[in-house]
Design an enzyme around this catalytic site. Sequence first.
Site, PDB file in Angstrom:
ATOM      1  CB  SER A   1     -45.908  58.805  36.922  1.00 45.40           C
ATOM      2  OG  SER A   1     -45.037  59.135  38.003  1.00 45.40           O
TER       3      SER A   1
ATOM      4  CG  HIS B   1     -49.402  59.064  33.685  1.00 48.37           C
ATOM      5  ND1 HIS B   1     -48.453  58.350  32.992  1.00 48.37           N
ATOM      6  CD2 HIS B   1     -48.708  59.993  34.405  1.00 48.37           C
ATOM      7  CE1 HIS B   1     -47.251  58.811  33.273  1.00 48.37           C
ATOM      8  NE2 HIS B   1     -47.381  59.807  34.126  1.00 48.37           N
TER       9      HIS B   1
ATOM     10  CD  GLU C   1     -49.195  55.876  30.133  1.00 47.63           C
ATOM     11  OE1 GLU C   1     -48.512  55.044  29.509  1.00 47.63           O
ATOM     12  OE2 GLU C   1     -48.916  56.254  31.300  1.00 47.63           O
TER      13      GLU C   1
ATOM     14  CG  ASN D   1     -42.896  55.866  33.068  1.00 50.01           C
ATOM     15  OD1 ASN D   1     -42.014  56.377  32.373  1.00 50.01           O
ATOM     16  ND2 ASN D   1     -43.672  56.581  33.855  1.00 50.01           N
TER      17      ASN D   1
END
Length: 507
Positions: free
Chosen positions: A123, A144, A156, A194
């Site tokens: 991540s 991910h 992802e 993120n």
Amino acid sequence: MTALDLSSPVAVVGTGTMGQGIAQVALVAGHPVRLYDTVPGRAREAAEAIGARLDRLVEKDRLTGPDRDAARARLLPAEDLSELADCALVVEAVLERLDVKQDLFRALEGIVDDDCLLATNTSSLSVTAIGGALRIPGRFVGLHFFNPAPLLPLVEVVSGFATDVSSATRAYETARAWGKTPVACADTPGFIVNRIARPFYAEAFAVYEAQGADPATIDAVLRESGGFRMGAFELTDLIGQDVNESVTQSVWQSFFHDVRFTPSLAQRRLVESGRLGRKTGHGWYDHREGAERREPDTAERRQPPAYVVAEGDLGPAAELLGLIREAGIPVRDESDDDDQGACLLLPSGGRLVPADGQTAVEFRDIVYFDLALDYRRATRIALSASQDTSPQVVSEAAGLFQALGKQVSFIGDMPGMIVARTVARIIDLAHDAVAKGVATEEDIDTAMRLGVNYPLGPFEWSRRLGRTWAYVLLDDLHRREPSGRYAPSLALYRHAHAPDPREGTVS
């Protein structure tokens, strides 16, 4: 390129919470699954834990008994890495250290076939850097998953600099075949979620650090006005302050200390004090048994104004006019002769203005109100005034929103307030990401809705608020805090000044 055949074995290396979750996803989809962990006995323990979760799925009627039994038969713990030799896909979920991951994949390359797809669930690390250690980096991709992997739909699919299109496509289609919602993403710090989620936390912390409002009030405004599932303070307490700050630090450092991603000093102090959130019993909030619940600041009941005068186009806040009329308060429509912008003129002579990146201290008797996802359904609204604003103006402003059934929270004289500055920055980072080839608008919206439960994706917000809304607000904010944190990106500038496709003119 299609998804992996269900007869193809899938291996998961690393048997922590995430590794077990990914293994369960592949297993329930129908693959034979191999579990491996460097700690002896861990893989077998993980297999037992997954079996127990399958039992619970049967109890909840989400899986049949025969399907559970078949899945258990397909799940095999491996004692040695060599037992993964016939796997078509190996997903790694080990310690977040570049050297550890690189060593693992180097070892795997000496074991699996050259057409085996290799994937990392990292991540925070660069997919390109991990894959750079491989003999065949083209077959390496990021997958991910979000925790808990069996429940959260988003995956992802991250292409490193050397990832082959065919490998990324096969990973994407396999994730979709497993019942997930994949989004394609280039290898960028934070990937999609993120990276673009940073302002949700950063702006809440910035308002707090500037003594604009306390955590309970900021959280309440984000939830009850912004429509977010949780506020930034309660969410980071749930995630863990150390975990959330670590991601922020990683993104900031990976972007060479870009001021837009600067971490919060207040959060750093919280981590240093050991107050990490729910897991330690104390974070922004006290989670210990019997602790008093902190309530948001809420204004006392005030009398509503006898009438309001609508001047100019209130844009996203235009629906307030109907609500005011429904509350029995007369609304007079007048043109904005003094060119002071759109506002609601109060009987006292004060103005009620949508948050625009400016401050109340710059004007005489002005009260700002924050952005709402839906002004009709919002149960709370934040108002902002300066110390010099007339008490009568403040009272009328509060009374107006209270007459509409809203709780009112007064915050400090913060440009952009809470929801508006947060949404504007999220929109800006999303436009910047598309311009730099990170992902498509559609995938970014999908990722933010499914990955962090935002009520709207950034581009959905942008279309609802208008082409120039985010740019104007951030430009005003940047003029008042010229650190670069709020400077609109070139991508947002171009979007704001491009011809509106609906009108064929510049907005």
